[in-house]
Design a protein around this motif. Structure first.
Motif, PDB file in Angstrom:
ATOM      1  N   LEU A 316      52.621  40.724  24.330  1.00  0.00           N
ATOM      2  CA  LEU A 316      51.841  41.405  25.364  1.00  0.00           C
ATOM      3  C   LEU A 316      51.012  40.398  26.154  1.00  0.00           C
ATOM      4  CD1 LEU A 316      50.643  43.890  26.764  1.00  0.00           C
ATOM      5  CD2 LEU A 316      49.043  44.096  24.841  1.00  0.00           C
ATOM      6  N   ILE A 317      50.352  39.490  25.448  1.00  0.00           N
ATOM      7  CA  ILE A 317      49.501  38.505  26.120  1.00  0.00           C
ATOM      8  C   ILE A 317      50.322  37.621  27.046  1.00  0.00           C
ATOM      9  CG2 ILE A 317      48.089  36.445  25.702  1.00  0.00           C
ATOM     10  CD1 ILE A 317      47.168  37.896  23.083  1.00  0.00           C
ATOM     11  N   ARG A 318      51.481  37.157  26.564  1.00  0.00           N
ATOM     12  CA  ARG A 318      52.315  36.283  27.391  1.00  0.00           C
ATOM     13  C   ARG A 318      52.899  37.027  28.578  1.00  0.00           C
ATOM     14  NH1 ARG A 318      54.672  33.484  21.929  1.00  0.00           N
ATOM     15  NH2 ARG A 318      52.910  32.056  21.640  1.00  0.00           N
ATOM     16  N   ALA A 319      53.172  38.317  28.406  1.00  0.00           N
ATOM     17  CA  ALA A 319      53.658  39.117  29.533  1.00  0.00           C
ATOM     18  C   ALA A 319      52.584  39.229  30.613  1.00  0.00           C
ATOM     19  CB  ALA A 319      54.081  40.499  29.052  1.00  0.00           C
ATOM     20  N   ILE A 320      51.334  39.408  30.196  1.00  0.00           N
ATOM     21  CA  ILE A 320      50.237  39.482  31.168  1.00  0.00           C
ATOM     22  C   ILE A 320      50.120  38.166  31.932  1.00  0.00           C
ATOM     23  CG2 ILE A 320      47.715  39.634  31.389  1.00  0.00           C
ATOM     24  CD1 ILE A 320      47.782  41.639  29.042  1.00  0.00           C
ATOM     25  N   VAL A 321      50.245  37.044  31.216  1.00  0.00           N
ATOM     26  CA  VAL A 321      50.158  35.739  31.878  1.00  0.00           C
ATOM     27  C   VAL A 321      51.364  35.515  32.791  1.00  0.00           C
ATOM     28  CG1 VAL A 321      50.051  33.242  31.520  1.00  0.00           C
ATOM     29  CG2 VAL A 321      48.746  34.769  30.035  1.00  0.00           C
ATOM     30  N   ASP A 322      52.537  35.976  32.384  1.00  0.00           N
ATOM     31  CA  ASP A 322      53.718  35.844  33.248  1.00  0.00           C
ATOM     32  C   ASP A 322      53.518  36.569  34.582  1.00  0.00           C
ATOM     33  OD1 ASP A 322      55.057  34.323  31.408  1.00  0.00           O
ATOM     34  OD2 ASP A 322      56.414  35.913  30.740  1.00  0.00           O
ATOM     35  N   VAL A 323      52.929  37.748  34.514  1.00  0.00           N
ATOM     36  CA  VAL A 323      52.740  38.555  35.725  1.00  0.00           C
ATOM     37  C   VAL A 323      51.559  38.041  36.554  1.00  0.00           C
ATOM     38  CG1 VAL A 323      52.221  40.888  36.565  1.00  0.00           C
ATOM     39  CG2 VAL A 323      53.794  40.579  34.659  1.00  0.00           C
ATOM     40  N   HIS A 324      50.582  37.440  35.880  1.00  0.00           N
ATOM     41  CA  HIS A 324      49.399  36.891  36.551  1.00  0.00           C
ATOM     42  C   HIS A 324      49.282  35.416  36.168  1.00  0.00           C
ATOM     43  CE1 HIS A 324      48.310  41.112  37.235  1.00  0.00           C
ATOM     44  NE2 HIS A 324      48.540  41.305  35.953  1.00  0.00           N
ATOM     45  N   PRO A 325      50.128  34.537  36.724  1.00  0.00           N
ATOM     46  CA  PRO A 325      50.284  33.180  36.189  1.00  0.00           C
ATOM     47  C   PRO A 325      49.187  32.188  36.557  1.00  0.00           C
ATOM     48  CG  PRO A 325      51.754  33.514  38.053  1.00  0.00           C
ATOM     49  CD  PRO A 325      51.115  34.831  37.790  1.00  0.00           C
ATOM     50  N   THR A 326      48.331  32.524  37.492  1.00  0.00           N
ATOM     51  CA  THR A 326      47.290  31.580  37.908  1.00  0.00           C
ATOM     52  C   THR A 326      45.922  32.062  37.455  1.00  0.00           C
ATOM     53  OG1 THR A 326      46.867  32.680  40.029  1.00  0.00           O
ATOM     54  CG2 THR A 326      48.649  31.027  39.962  1.00  0.00           C
ATOM     55  N   MET A 327      44.959  31.135  37.452  1.00  0.00           N
ATOM     56  CA  MET A 327      43.609  31.506  37.046  1.00  0.00           C
ATOM     57  C   MET A 327      42.992  32.556  37.979  1.00  0.00           C
ATOM     58  SD  MET A 327      42.913  30.057  34.239  1.00  0.00           S
ATOM     59  CE  MET A 327      41.134  29.948  34.115  1.00  0.00           C
ATOM     60  N   PRO A 328      43.118  32.413  39.308  1.00  0.00           N
ATOM     61  CA  PRO A 328      42.582  33.482  40.175  1.00  0.00           C
ATOM     62  C   PRO A 328      43.228  34.840  39.919  1.00  0.00           C
ATOM     63  CG  PRO A 328      42.962  31.487  41.448  1.00  0.00           C
ATOM     64  CD  PRO A 328      43.580  31.254  40.099  1.00  0.00           C
ATOM     65  N   ALA A 329      44.524  34.834  39.620  1.00  0.00           N
ATOM     66  CA  ALA A 329      45.209  36.107  39.354  1.00  0.00           C
ATOM     67  C   ALA A 329      44.690  36.741  38.065  1.00  0.00           C
ATOM     68  CB  ALA A 329      46.715  35.893  39.277  1.00  0.00           C
ATOM     69  N   LEU A 330      44.494  35.916  37.032  1.00  0.00           N
ATOM     70  CA  LEU A 330      44.024  36.444  35.752  1.00  0.00           C
ATOM     71  C   LEU A 330      42.585  36.948  35.850  1.00  0.00           C
ATOM     72  CD1 LEU A 330      45.606  33.768  33.414  1.00  0.00           C
ATOM     73  CD2 LEU A 330      46.039  36.228  33.275  1.00  0.00           C
ATOM     74  N   THR A 331      41.704  36.170  36.448  1.00  0.00           N
ATOM     75  CA  THR A 331      40.309  36.621  36.564  1.00  0.00           C
ATOM     76  C   THR A 331      40.207  37.837  37.478  1.00  0.00           C
ATOM     77  OG1 THR A 331      39.919  34.964  38.306  1.00  0.00           O
ATOM     78  CG2 THR A 331      39.317  34.364  36.045  1.00  0.00           C
ATOM     79  N   GLY A 332      41.079  37.904  38.485  1.00  0.00           N
ATOM     80  CA  GLY A 332      41.090  39.080  39.351  1.00  0.00           C
ATOM     81  C   GLY A 332      41.540  40.319  38.609  1.00  0.00           C
ATOM     82  N   GLU A 333      42.558  40.184  37.753  1.00  0.00           N
ATOM     83  CA  GLU A 333      43.035  41.326  36.967  1.00  0.00           C
ATOM     84  C   GLU A 333      41.991  41.760  35.948  1.00  0.00           C
ATOM     85  OE1 GLU A 333      45.476  44.399  35.684  1.00  0.00           O
ATOM     86  OE2 GLU A 333      45.485  43.189  37.517  1.00  0.00           O
ATOM     87  N   LEU A 334      41.301  40.788  35.348  1.00  0.00           N
ATOM     88  CA  LEU A 334      40.236  41.133  34.405  1.00  0.00           C
ATOM     89  C   LEU A 334      39.136  41.921  35.114  1.00  0.00           C
ATOM     90  CD1 LEU A 334      38.873  40.981  31.647  1.00  0.00           C
ATOM     91  CD2 LEU A 334      37.976  38.723  32.298  1.00  0.00           C
ATOM     92  N   ALA A 335      38.755  41.490  36.300  1.00  0.00           N
ATOM     93  CA  ALA A 335      37.717  42.199  37.057  1.00  0.00           C
ATOM     94  C   ALA A 335      38.159  43.617  37.392  1.00  0.00           C
ATOM     95  CB  ALA A 335      37.373  41.422  38.330  1.00  0.00           C
ATOM     96  N   ARG A 336      39.442  43.788  37.735  1.00  0.00           N
ATOM     97  CA  ARG A 336      39.946  45.142  38.033  1.00  0.00           C
ATOM     98  C   ARG A 336      39.912  46.018  36.783  1.00  0.00           C
ATOM     99  NH1 ARG A 336      43.101  42.249  41.749  1.00  0.00           N
ATOM    100  NH2 ARG A 336      44.617  41.624  40.150  1.00  0.00           N
ATOM    101  N   ALA A 337      40.290  45.449  35.638  1.00  0.00           N
ATOM    102  CA  ALA A 337      40.255  46.223  34.393  1.00  0.00           C
ATOM    103  C   ALA A 337      38.831  46.631  34.051  1.00  0.00           C
ATOM    104  CB  ALA A 337      40.863  45.409  33.262  1.00  0.00           C
ATOM    105  N   GLU A 338      37.876  45.741  34.285  1.00  0.00           N
ATOM    106  CA  GLU A 338      36.465  46.073  34.035  1.00  0.00           C
ATOM    107  C   GLU A 338      35.991  47.186  34.964  1.00  0.00           C
ATOM    108  OE1 GLU A 338      35.047  41.573  32.647  1.00  0.00           O
ATOM    109  OE2 GLU A 338      34.772  42.242  34.714  1.00  0.00           O
ATOM    110  N   ARG A 339      36.393  47.108  36.232  1.00  0.00           N
ATOM    111  CA  ARG A 339      35.996  48.171  37.175  1.00  0.00           C
ATOM    112  C   ARG A 339      36.584  49.511  36.764  1.00  0.00           C
ATOM    113  NH1 ARG A 339      37.026  44.112  41.076  1.00  0.00           N
ATOM    114  NH2 ARG A 339      38.960  45.112  41.741  1.00  0.00           N
ATOM    115  N   GLN A 340      37.797  49.491  36.200  1.00  0.00           N
ATOM    116  CA  GLN A 340      38.393  50.748  35.734  1.00  0.00           C
ATOM    117  C   GLN A 340      37.610  51.305  34.553  1.00  0.00           C
ATOM    118  OE1 GLN A 340      42.652  50.763  35.217  1.00  0.00           O
ATOM    119  NE2 GLN A 340      42.588  52.574  33.899  1.00  0.00           N
ATOM    120  N   THR A 341      37.135  50.429  33.667  1.00  0.00           N
ATOM    121  CA  THR A 341      36.301  50.901  32.562  1.00  0.00           C
ATOM    122  C   THR A 341      35.060  51.600  33.099  1.00  0.00           C
ATOM    123  OG1 THR A 341      37.060  49.065  31.166  1.00  0.00           O
ATOM    124  CG2 THR A 341      35.069  50.226  30.474  1.00  0.00           C
TER     125      THR A 341
END
Length: 394
Positions: A316-341
Protein backbone atom coordinates in the motif's frame (compact mmCIF):
# COMPACT_ATOMS: atom_id res chain seq x y z
CA UNK A 1 -29.38 -24.94 39.96
CA UNK A 2 -30.15 -21.62 38.29
CA UNK A 3 -29.86 -18.42 40.31
CA UNK A 4 -30.41 -14.77 39.41
CA UNK A 5 -29.67 -11.21 40.50
CA UNK A 6 -30.48 -7.74 39.19
CA UNK A 7 -28.16 -4.75 38.92
CA UNK A 8 -29.35 -1.24 38.10
CA UNK A 9 -27.94 2.22 37.41
CA UNK A 10 -29.55 5.56 36.68
CA UNK A 11 -27.51 7.41 34.09
CA UNK A 12 -27.71 10.96 32.76
CA UNK A 13 -27.85 9.90 29.12
CA UNK A 14 -30.59 9.19 26.55
CA UNK A 15 -31.92 5.69 26.10
CA UNK A 16 -30.47 5.58 22.58
CA UNK A 17 -26.95 5.93 23.98
CA UNK A 18 -27.53 3.18 26.53
CA UNK A 19 -28.99 0.84 23.89
CA UNK A 20 -26.01 1.47 21.59
CA UNK A 21 -23.61 0.61 24.42
CA UNK A 22 -25.00 -2.95 24.53
CA UNK A 23 -25.73 -3.56 20.84
CA UNK A 24 -22.57 -2.46 18.98
CA UNK A 25 -19.12 -3.97 19.21
CA UNK A 26 -17.41 -0.64 19.76
CA UNK A 27 -20.12 0.28 22.25
CA UNK A 28 -19.18 -2.72 24.43
CA UNK A 29 -15.47 -2.00 24.04
CA UNK A 30 -16.03 1.54 25.29
CA UNK A 31 -16.88 0.37 28.81
CA UNK A 32 -16.49 -3.36 29.51
CA UNK A 33 -14.78 -5.36 26.76
CA UNK A 34 -11.27 -5.44 25.38
CA UNK A 35 -12.63 -7.21 22.31
CA UNK A 36 -16.20 -7.66 21.15
CA UNK A 37 -18.05 -8.79 18.07
CA UNK A 38 -21.80 -9.04 17.62
CA UNK A 39 -24.72 -9.01 15.25
CA UNK A 40 -27.64 -7.22 16.92
CA UNK A 41 -30.55 -9.19 15.49
CA UNK A 42 -32.67 -12.06 16.75
CA UNK A 43 -30.48 -15.14 16.72
CA UNK A 44 -27.41 -13.00 16.08
CA UNK A 45 -24.21 -13.71 18.00
CA UNK A 46 -22.55 -11.75 20.80
CA UNK A 47 -18.93 -12.35 21.74
CA UNK A 48 -17.18 -10.47 24.55
CA UNK A 49 -13.62 -10.77 25.82
CA UNK A 50 -12.12 -8.93 28.80
CA UNK A 51 -8.45 -8.95 29.71
CA UNK A 52 -9.62 -9.38 33.31
CA UNK A 53 -10.57 -12.94 32.41
CA UNK A 54 -14.31 -12.63 31.68
CA UNK A 55 -15.56 -14.21 28.46
CA UNK A 56 -18.93 -14.92 26.95
CA UNK A 57 -20.39 -16.27 23.76
CA UNK A 58 -24.12 -15.97 23.29
CA UNK A 59 -27.06 -15.34 20.97
CA UNK A 60 -29.60 -12.50 21.04
CA UNK A 61 -33.08 -13.73 21.91
CA UNK A 62 -34.92 -10.40 22.25
CA UNK A 63 -34.31 -6.88 20.93
CA UNK A 64 -36.71 -3.97 21.34
CA UNK A 65 -34.91 -0.83 20.22
CA UNK A 66 -33.96 1.49 23.10
CA UNK A 67 -36.01 -0.63 25.53
CA UNK A 68 -35.05 -4.30 25.94
CA UNK A 69 -32.03 -6.46 25.13
CA UNK A 70 -31.75 -10.13 25.95
CA UNK A 71 -29.18 -12.77 25.10
CA UNK A 72 -28.71 -16.40 25.99
CA UNK A 73 -25.20 -17.25 27.14
CA UNK A 74 -23.90 -20.43 25.51
CA UNK A 75 -20.27 -20.55 26.65
CA UNK A 76 -18.19 -20.89 28.70
CA UNK A 77 -21.28 -21.47 30.89
CA UNK A 78 -24.97 -21.17 30.18
CA UNK A 79 -27.20 -18.40 31.43
CA UNK A 80 -29.29 -15.42 30.37
CA UNK A 81 -28.88 -11.63 30.46
CA UNK A 82 -31.85 -9.28 30.18
CA UNK A 83 -31.39 -5.49 30.04
CA UNK A 84 -34.28 -3.08 30.38
CA UNK A 85 -33.85 0.63 29.61
CA UNK A 86 -36.40 3.13 30.91
CA UNK A 87 -36.60 6.89 30.97
CA UNK A 88 -36.07 8.27 34.47
CA UNK A 89 -35.56 11.88 35.63
CA UNK A 90 -34.50 13.05 32.19
CA UNK A 91 -31.96 10.21 31.86
CA UNK A 92 -32.09 6.45 31.68
CA UNK A 93 -32.49 3.67 34.20
CA UNK A 94 -30.69 0.49 33.20
CA UNK A 95 -31.74 -2.74 34.89
CA UNK A 96 -29.63 -5.80 34.18
CA UNK A 97 -30.96 -9.19 35.23
CA UNK A 98 -28.41 -11.99 35.32
CA UNK A 99 -29.62 -15.60 35.41
CA UNK A 100 -26.91 -18.23 35.62
CA UNK A 101 -26.57 -21.97 35.84
CA UNK A 102 -23.77 -21.60 38.38
CA UNK A 103 -21.00 -19.01 38.63
CA UNK A 104 -23.38 -16.10 39.36
CA UNK A 105 -20.86 -14.45 41.69
CA UNK A 106 -18.27 -14.30 38.96
CA UNK A 107 -20.76 -12.64 36.62
CA UNK A 108 -21.70 -10.09 39.30
CA UNK A 109 -18.02 -9.38 39.99
CA UNK A 110 -17.61 -8.43 36.33
CA UNK A 111 -20.86 -6.63 35.53
CA UNK A 112 -21.28 -4.58 38.72
CA UNK A 113 -18.10 -2.45 38.31
CA UNK A 114 -18.62 -2.51 34.54
CA UNK A 115 -21.95 -0.72 34.97
CA UNK A 116 -20.21 1.91 37.06
CA UNK A 117 -17.86 2.46 34.13
CA UNK A 118 -20.80 2.53 31.71
CA UNK A 119 -22.24 5.38 33.77
CA UNK A 120 -18.92 7.24 33.59
CA UNK A 121 -18.60 6.70 29.83
CA UNK A 122 -22.16 7.74 28.98
CA UNK A 123 -22.06 10.79 31.28
CA UNK A 124 -18.50 12.07 30.68
CA UNK A 125 -17.19 10.17 27.67
CA UNK A 126 -14.17 8.94 29.63
CA UNK A 127 -13.43 5.24 30.07
CA UNK A 128 -12.24 4.96 33.68
CA UNK A 129 -10.33 1.77 32.81
CA UNK A 130 -8.04 4.08 30.84
CA UNK A 131 -8.17 7.36 32.71
CA UNK A 132 -7.73 5.82 36.16
CA UNK A 133 -4.69 3.88 34.91
CA UNK A 134 -1.35 5.64 35.49
CA UNK A 135 1.13 6.34 32.72
CA UNK A 136 4.81 5.56 32.31
CA UNK A 137 5.17 8.57 30.03
CA UNK A 138 6.84 6.73 27.14
CA UNK A 139 6.31 6.90 23.39
CA UNK A 140 6.51 3.45 21.82
CA UNK A 141 8.53 2.92 18.69
CA UNK A 142 8.96 -0.72 17.71
CA UNK A 143 9.31 -4.14 19.31
CA UNK A 144 12.60 -6.01 19.66
CA UNK A 145 12.77 -9.66 18.68
CA UNK A 146 15.43 -12.25 17.96
CA UNK A 147 15.83 -11.08 14.36
CA UNK A 148 16.27 -7.33 14.92
CA UNK A 149 17.89 -7.09 18.35
CA UNK A 150 21.35 -6.41 16.89
CA UNK A 151 19.95 -3.33 15.14
CA UNK A 152 18.95 -1.87 18.50
CA UNK A 153 22.04 -3.00 20.39
CA UNK A 154 20.05 -5.23 22.73
CA UNK A 155 21.65 -8.37 24.19
CA UNK A 156 18.19 -9.87 24.85
CA UNK A 157 15.65 -10.88 22.16
CA UNK A 158 12.73 -8.85 23.54
CA UNK A 159 11.84 -5.35 24.64
CA UNK A 160 10.19 -2.15 23.44
CA UNK A 161 12.15 0.57 21.64
CA UNK A 162 11.24 4.09 22.76
CA UNK A 163 10.63 6.81 20.20
CA UNK A 164 10.71 9.40 22.99
CA UNK A 165 9.07 10.40 26.26
CA UNK A 166 6.10 12.54 27.25
CA UNK A 167 7.12 15.91 28.62
CA UNK A 168 6.67 16.31 32.37
CA UNK A 169 6.11 12.61 33.10
CA UNK A 170 8.07 9.93 34.93
CA UNK A 171 10.05 8.51 32.00
CA UNK A 172 11.47 11.92 31.15
CA UNK A 173 12.34 12.60 34.79
CA UNK A 174 14.16 9.27 35.05
CA UNK A 175 16.23 10.12 31.97
CA UNK A 176 14.86 7.63 29.45
CA UNK A 177 15.66 8.62 25.87
CA UNK A 178 14.73 7.89 22.29
CA UNK A 179 16.08 4.50 21.10
CA UNK A 180 16.39 3.12 24.64
CA UNK A 181 15.20 -0.50 24.73
CA UNK A 182 12.87 -1.02 27.69
CA UNK A 183 13.12 -4.67 28.78
CA UNK A 184 11.59 -4.92 32.27
CA UNK A 185 8.97 -3.13 34.34
CA UNK A 186 8.61 -4.37 37.88
CA UNK A 187 9.28 -8.09 37.68
CA UNK A 188 7.82 -8.51 34.19
CA UNK A 189 9.89 -8.86 31.01
CA UNK A 190 8.43 -6.81 28.16
CA UNK A 191 8.02 -9.56 25.61
CA UNK A 192 5.00 -7.94 23.94
CA UNK A 193 3.05 -4.67 23.92
CA UNK A 194 0.31 -6.12 26.15
CA UNK A 195 2.85 -6.50 28.96
CA UNK A 196 3.12 -2.70 29.15
CA UNK A 197 -0.52 -2.50 30.20
CA UNK A 198 -0.18 -5.34 32.70
CA UNK A 199 2.67 -3.62 34.55
CA UNK A 200 0.51 -0.74 35.81
CA UNK A 201 -2.61 -2.72 36.75
CA UNK A 202 -3.44 -2.09 40.41
CA UNK A 203 -1.08 0.89 40.67
CA UNK A 204 -1.91 4.58 40.95
CA UNK A 205 -0.30 7.90 40.02
CA UNK A 206 2.60 8.69 42.33
CA UNK A 207 3.61 5.05 42.77
CA UNK A 208 7.18 4.11 41.84
CA UNK A 209 8.08 1.07 39.78
CA UNK A 210 11.44 -0.43 38.85
CA UNK A 211 12.32 -0.31 35.17
CA UNK A 212 15.30 -1.73 33.27
CA UNK A 213 16.50 -0.75 29.81
CA UNK A 214 19.44 -1.01 27.45
CA UNK A 215 21.13 2.04 25.95
CA UNK A 216 23.61 1.16 23.20
CA UNK A 217 24.03 -2.27 24.78
CA UNK A 218 24.54 -1.04 28.36
CA UNK A 219 21.99 -2.20 30.93
CA UNK A 220 20.49 0.54 33.10
CA UNK A 221 17.91 0.49 35.92
CA UNK A 222 15.93 3.01 37.91
CA UNK A 223 12.72 3.78 39.78
CA UNK A 224 10.10 5.45 37.60
CA UNK A 225 7.33 7.57 39.12
CA UNK A 226 3.95 6.84 37.53
CA UNK A 227 2.02 9.85 36.27
CA UNK A 228 -1.67 10.63 36.07
CA UNK A 229 -3.32 10.46 32.68
CA UNK A 230 -4.36 13.88 31.30
CA UNK A 231 -8.03 14.14 30.43
CA UNK A 232 -8.70 15.44 26.91
CA UNK A 233 -10.20 18.80 26.03
CA UNK A 234 -13.62 17.94 24.58
CA UNK A 235 -15.07 20.68 22.31
CA UNK A 236 -18.78 21.24 22.72
CA UNK A 237 -19.77 20.69 19.07
CA UNK A 238 -18.41 18.94 15.96
CA UNK A 239 -17.82 22.36 14.38
CA UNK A 240 -15.63 23.39 17.33
CA UNK A 241 -13.81 20.06 17.21
CA UNK A 242 -13.17 20.51 13.47
CA UNK A 243 -11.53 23.87 14.11
CA UNK A 244 -9.48 22.39 16.96
CA UNK A 245 -8.28 19.56 14.70
CA UNK A 246 -7.55 21.97 11.85
CA UNK A 247 -5.29 23.96 14.18
CA UNK A 248 -3.40 20.77 15.11
CA UNK A 249 -2.88 19.92 11.44
CA UNK A 250 -1.69 23.46 10.70
CA UNK A 251 1.01 23.05 13.35
CA UNK A 252 1.98 19.60 12.10
CA UNK A 253 2.21 20.81 8.51
CA UNK A 254 4.42 23.70 9.61
CA UNK A 255 6.74 21.33 11.48
CA UNK A 256 6.96 19.03 8.45
CA UNK A 257 7.69 21.91 6.06
CA UNK A 258 10.56 23.03 8.30
CA UNK A 259 12.03 19.50 8.39
CA UNK A 260 11.73 19.08 4.61
CA UNK A 261 13.15 22.51 3.78
CA UNK A 262 15.77 22.11 1.00
CA UNK A 263 15.41 18.28 0.99
CA UNK A 264 16.13 16.84 -2.44
CA UNK A 265 14.26 14.03 -4.16
CA UNK A 266 17.38 11.86 -3.94
CA UNK A 267 17.67 12.40 -0.18
CA UNK A 268 14.01 11.53 0.22
CA UNK A 269 14.59 8.26 -1.67
CA UNK A 270 17.40 7.21 0.71
CA UNK A 271 16.87 4.08 2.82
CA UNK A 272 19.20 3.42 5.81
CA UNK A 273 18.72 -0.31 5.15
CA UNK A 274 16.67 -2.59 2.95
CA UNK A 275 14.08 -3.02 5.71
CA UNK A 276 13.71 0.70 6.46
CA UNK A 277 11.31 3.08 4.76
CA UNK A 278 12.58 6.04 2.78
CA UNK A 279 11.32 9.52 3.65
CA UNK A 280 8.87 9.23 0.77
CA UNK A 281 7.61 5.91 2.11
CA UNK A 282 7.23 7.36 5.61
CA UNK A 283 5.05 10.08 4.07
CA UNK A 284 3.14 7.34 2.22
CA UNK A 285 2.58 5.66 5.58
CA UNK A 286 1.24 8.87 7.15
CA UNK A 287 -1.13 9.30 4.17
CA UNK A 288 -2.33 5.70 4.58
CA UNK A 289 -2.81 6.32 8.31
CA UNK A 290 -4.86 9.45 7.62
CA UNK A 291 -7.04 7.50 5.21
CA UNK A 292 -7.40 4.86 7.91
CA UNK A 293 -8.74 7.57 10.21
CA UNK A 294 -11.49 8.27 7.68
CA UNK A 295 -12.53 4.60 7.70
CA UNK A 296 -12.24 4.48 11.50
CA UNK A 297 -14.52 7.51 11.98
CA UNK A 298 -17.09 6.02 9.60
CA UNK A 299 -16.93 2.68 11.40
CA UNK A 300 -17.17 4.31 14.82
CA UNK A 301 -20.38 6.09 13.80
CA UNK A 302 -21.78 2.70 12.74
CA UNK A 303 -20.69 1.04 15.97
CA UNK A 304 -17.92 -1.04 14.40
CA UNK A 305 -14.22 -0.94 15.24
CA UNK A 306 -11.60 -0.84 12.49
CA UNK A 307 -9.60 -3.96 13.26
CA UNK A 308 -6.79 -3.53 10.72
CA UNK A 309 -5.62 -0.12 9.53
CA UNK A 310 -3.21 -1.66 6.98
CA UNK A 311 -1.14 1.54 7.03
CA UNK A 312 2.05 -0.47 7.64
CA UNK A 313 1.49 -2.65 4.58
CA UNK A 314 4.44 -2.09 2.23
CA UNK A 315 2.46 -2.75 -0.94
CA UNK A 316 0.00 0.00 0.00
CA UNK A 317 2.76 2.44 0.95
CA UNK A 318 4.71 1.81 -2.25
CA UNK A 319 1.55 2.19 -4.33
CA UNK A 320 0.95 5.61 -2.76
CA UNK A 321 4.53 6.63 -3.58
CA UNK A 322 4.17 5.31 -7.15
CA UNK A 323 1.09 7.48 -7.69
CA UNK A 324 2.63 10.48 -5.89
CA UNK A 325 6.34 10.07 -6.76
CA UNK A 326 7.66 13.51 -5.79
CA UNK A 327 7.91 15.28 -2.46
CA UNK A 328 5.45 18.06 -3.48
CA UNK A 329 2.98 15.41 -4.63
CA UNK A 330 3.25 13.46 -1.37
CA UNK A 331 2.97 16.48 0.93
CA UNK A 332 0.08 17.75 -1.18
CA UNK A 333 -1.76 14.43 -0.85
CA UNK A 334 -1.12 14.38 2.90
CA UNK A 335 -2.59 17.88 3.21
CA UNK A 336 -5.67 16.80 1.23
CA UNK A 337 -6.14 13.76 3.47
CA UNK A 338 -5.90 15.99 6.55
CA UNK A 339 -8.48 18.39 5.12
CA UNK A 340 -10.81 15.44 4.53
CA UNK A 341 -10.41 14.43 8.18
CA UNK A 342 -11.38 17.94 9.25
CA UNK A 343 -14.35 17.88 6.85
CA UNK A 344 -15.53 14.51 8.22
CA UNK A 345 -15.42 15.91 11.75
CA UNK A 346 -17.36 19.00 10.67
CA UNK A 347 -20.04 16.74 9.13
CA UNK A 348 -20.48 14.57 12.23
CA UNK A 349 -24.18 14.42 13.15
CA UNK A 350 -24.96 17.02 15.86
CA UNK A 351 -26.47 14.31 18.10
CA UNK A 352 -23.04 12.64 18.33
CA UNK A 353 -22.30 14.77 21.38
CA UNK A 354 -25.11 13.01 23.29
CA UNK A 355 -23.22 9.74 22.74
CA UNK A 356 -20.39 10.94 24.92
CA UNK A 357 -18.27 7.80 24.75
CA UNK A 358 -18.36 7.77 20.94
CA UNK A 359 -17.63 11.48 20.71
CA UNK A 360 -14.81 11.31 23.25
CA UNK A 361 -13.18 8.48 21.29
CA UNK A 362 -13.05 10.67 18.19
CA UNK A 363 -11.75 13.63 20.20
CA UNK A 364 -9.06 11.48 21.82
CA UNK A 365 -7.95 9.96 18.51
CA UNK A 366 -7.52 13.35 16.84
CA UNK A 367 -6.35 15.39 19.85
CA UNK A 368 -2.77 16.30 20.78
CA UNK A 369 -2.20 13.06 22.73
CA UNK A 370 -3.62 10.85 19.98
CA UNK A 371 -2.68 10.62 16.31
CA UNK A 372 -0.31 13.66 16.38
CA UNK A 373 2.02 11.73 18.73
CA UNK A 374 2.34 9.04 16.05
CA UNK A 375 2.83 11.66 13.34
CA UNK A 376 5.55 13.55 15.20
CA UNK A 377 7.38 10.29 15.90
CA UNK A 378 7.67 9.76 12.15
CA UNK A 379 8.64 13.39 11.55
CA UNK A 380 11.60 12.89 13.87
CA UNK A 381 12.61 9.80 11.89
CA UNK A 382 12.40 11.86 8.68
CA UNK A 383 14.68 14.50 10.18
CA UNK A 384 17.28 11.93 11.21
CA UNK A 385 17.20 10.16 7.84
CA UNK A 386 17.66 13.37 5.90
CA UNK A 387 20.65 14.27 8.08
CA UNK A 388 22.12 10.81 7.47
CA UNK A 389 21.58 11.05 3.70
CA UNK A 390 23.26 14.47 3.59
CA UNK A 391 26.20 13.26 5.64
CA UNK A 392 26.77 10.31 3.29
CA UNK A 393 26.73 12.61 0.26
CA UNK A 394 29.31 15.06 1.57
Amino acid sequence: MSSSATLSRTIRAPREAAYRAFTTSIGLQDWCADAADLSARLGGHIFLWSDEGYRLLGAFSRLEENETIEWEELAPRTGRVRIRIETENGGSKISMELAADGDLERRLAFWDPALDNLKAVLETGLDRRVYDRPMLGILIGSKVDAENRAKYGSPVPYGVVLSGTVSGMGAEALGLEENDVLVEIGDLPLDDYQALKSTVVGRKPGDHIRVAWYRRGERMEGKLRLSGRPEPFIPATPAELAEHVRGIYDRLDGELAEILDDATEEEADFRPSEKDWSVKEILGHTIATERGVHAWIAGTLGGNDLKDWASNENSLIRAIVDVHPTMPALTGELARAERQTVAMVRHLPPEITTHKGVYANIVTMLGEHGLPVHTRMHYETIRVQLETARALNR
